[in-house]
Design an enzyme around this catalytic site. Structure first.
Site, mmCIF file in Angstrom:
data_model
loop_
_atom_site.group_PDB
_atom_site.id
_atom_site.type_symbol
_atom_site.label_atom_id
_atom_site.label_comp_id
_atom_site.label_asym_id
_atom_site.label_seq_id
_atom_site.Cartn_x
_atom_site.Cartn_y
_atom_site.Cartn_z
ATOM 1 N N ASP A 74 0.913 -0.696 0.113
ATOM 2 C CA ASP A 74 -0.085 0.115 -0.068
ATOM 3 C C ASP A 74 0.863 1.187 0.453
ATOM 4 O O ASP A 74 2.463 0.864 0.069
ATOM 5 C CB ASP A 74 -0.794 -0.235 1.306
ATOM 6 C CG ASP A 74 0.171 -0.820 2.829
ATOM 7 O OD1 ASP A 74 0.808 0.225 3.073
ATOM 8 O OD2 ASP A 74 -1.140 -0.725 3.655
ATOM 9 N N ASP A 76 1.137 5.022 2.346
ATOM 10 C CA ASP A 76 1.180 5.715 2.779
ATOM 11 C C ASP A 76 1.699 7.016 2.661
ATOM 12 O O ASP A 76 2.835 7.704 1.972
ATOM 13 C CB ASP A 76 1.912 5.135 4.410
ATOM 14 C CG ASP A 76 0.854 4.253 4.483
ATOM 15 O OD1 ASP A 76 0.356 3.418 4.447
ATOM 16 O OD2 ASP A 76 1.776 2.804 5.048
ATOM 17 N N ASP A 158 10.287 4.061 13.819
ATOM 18 C CA ASP A 158 10.916 2.877 14.331
ATOM 19 C C ASP A 158 12.235 2.365 13.995
ATOM 20 O O ASP A 158 13.396 2.248 14.361
ATOM 21 C CB ASP A 158 9.845 1.607 14.470
ATOM 22 C CG ASP A 158 9.360 1.485 12.982
ATOM 23 O OD1 ASP A 158 9.707 1.860 12.123
ATOM 24 O OD2 ASP A 158 8.543 0.367 13.562
#
Length: 466
Positions: A74, A76, A158
């Site tokens: 996907d 983002d 992260d």
């Protein structure tokens, strides 16, 4: 003077642990991304937000995957616009989430997930508004809706490979954390102090393993060092979230490699305590059965065939089931009630760790129940079992058990032949059972030579409809 000297030694370490305040900018001549490979809807979202006066970029996994010549799952978007401002720009947008507010911009079946730049909320700081950010006593982030600028957003991500921002208008990549360097060196590296980042969200340990398996990367040594010690913290993660993470771990096409990494970093036991105990008690049988199930699942995904979590959980938990049933039988419980009682308790325990939905727990028990019914073939039982909607999953599971070295007196071969036989041949097979007095089932035994038959990929996971 001494204080300045200590700070001079510390400063290189700090620079290595945190992203730059000014990103490295890579032009379209310095990277391999092509705008043509990006969803037009994602580009549309970025362009409209930029025209409205906001910063907006494609970010994270889609940028990373395109650099690796992989097809992104996907796309983002990260933006300086708040969720309410994004929603005002798109009539087809919907604000979702509480712990982490996002906007889903809908384009038919495609959803472009759009997030506002976040800032780290310092641990121990006064929280004027607990609706925006909160942590528990161990430092785990419970809510994260403190908005910031792009530099702060990069710092709170992260892994370095996920702190990449791509502008499809100028075709530039902004790299705040040496992410492109780590991608080229195939390294999973946490941004910031690894222990603190894992304490903020222990699921990051699972994400590190998942990305290492998916991308065939290594976890950088400083990022890997605290994992074994902090693995028990996964017990504090909500069970529903852990179930979702397990699906990502094992249904991404790299389940077998993921399993080995979970064992290596002591992350498997916090997720599957009963299965981990079985692996320790009988590593040859339990390990063979679980690895074969995961390998078959990977093969089905590679071939584009459907898989179901029910079969996967049934395989992961099965090695613990016969032992528990045997203990109940020793107390005087008949075999079938014993295995049913053991199954109930085993699934209940697992659901406390990973919240398996009822739509999967019921098929798990039916697959296990079929293992007790398949040996009972006399009279009309075989035909009735063949018509059972759970037969295929139960049969595949039987073959899986045999491939792990479990002796069933040729039961898998018998059912394979029975499915292909004509009506008259089936009647003859049933008569042969009666003459051998073999219709009531046979005790389970182990054989170490494996199965005589080579099993295809369908035997690792039942179709999703099952």
């Amino acid at each position: 003077m001494l204080k300045k000297l200590i700070q001079s030694f510390r400063s290189p370490l700090r620079r290595s642990q945190h992203p730059r305040s000014t990103p490295e900018v890579l032009s379209n001549r310095q990277h391999s991304l092509e705008r043509a490979d990006i969803s037009r809807n994602a580009v549309n979202v970025v362009e409209r937000l930029q025209k409205a006066g906001y910063q907006a970029y494609l970010v994270g996994g889609c940028v990373r995957d395109l650099l690796l010549n992989l097809e992104p799952k996907d796309f983002d978007v990260a933006t300086s616009a708040t969720p309410e401002q994004v929603r005002a720009e798109f009539r087809n947008a919907r604000v979702i989430g509480r712990r982490f507010k996002l906007v889903h911009v809908h384009f038919g079946r495609e959803i472009i997930e759009t997030a506002t730049f976040r800032a780290n909320h310092p641990q121990g700081a006064d929280e004027e508004d607990s609706n925006q950010s909160s942590r528990n006593e161990s430092g785990r982030i419970l809510r994260d809706n403190v908005y910031g600028n792009q530099e702060e957003d990069a710092q709170r991500r992260d892994f370095t490979m996920n702190a990449l921002y791509y502008d499809p208008v100028t075709e530039r990549i902004l790299d705040y954390a040496h992410g492109v360097h780590d991608i080229r060196n195939r390294l999973i590296r946490l941004i910031g102090d690894p222990e603190q980042r894992y304490l903020e969200d222990p699921v990051r340990m699972l994400r590190a393993v998942r990305f290492a398996a998916k991308l065939d990367f290594e976890i950088e040594k400083h990022s890997a060092a605290p994992i074994r010690r902090l693995a028990p913290m996964l017990r504090d993660i909500p069970s529903a979230r852990l179930f979702d993470e397990i699906l990502k771990l094992f249904l991404g096409g790299k389940a077998e490699r993921t399993f080995e990494l979970l064992l290596e970093y002591d992350l498997f036991a916090p997720l599957f305590p009963a299965a981990a105990a079985s692996l320790e008690r009988d590593p040859e049988y339990a390990g063979a059965l679980i690895r074969q199930a995961l390998a078959n699942t990977d093969e089905r995904i590679r071939l584009g065939k459907p898989v179901t979590p029910a079969f996967l959980f049934a395989a992961l938990l099965w090695p613990a089931l016969p032992i528990r049933a045997a203990l109940l039988q020793e107390k005087g419980m008949p075999p079938i009630p014993a295995i049913q009682e053991a199954a109930h308790g085993l699934i209940l325990e697992q659901c406390q760790r990973t919240a398996i939905p009822k739509r999967f727990t019921i098929p798990i028990r039916e697959i296990w129940d079929m293992q007790e019914r398949l040996p009972r073939r006399s009279g009309k039982r075989a035909d009735l079992l063949l018509e059972n909607p759970r037969f295929r999953a139960g049969y595949d599971f039987l073959l899986l058990r045999e491939s792990a070295g479990e002796e069933t007196d040729g039961l898998g071969d018998w059912w394979t032949d029975y499915q292909d036989a004509s009506d008259s041949e089936r009647r003859a097979m049933i008569r042969d059972l009666s003459s051998k007095d073999d219709g009531g089932g046979a005790p389970r035994k182990r054989r170490r030579g494996g199965s005589r038959r080579k099993r295809g990929p369908r035997e690792g996971s039942a179709p999703a409809s099952e």
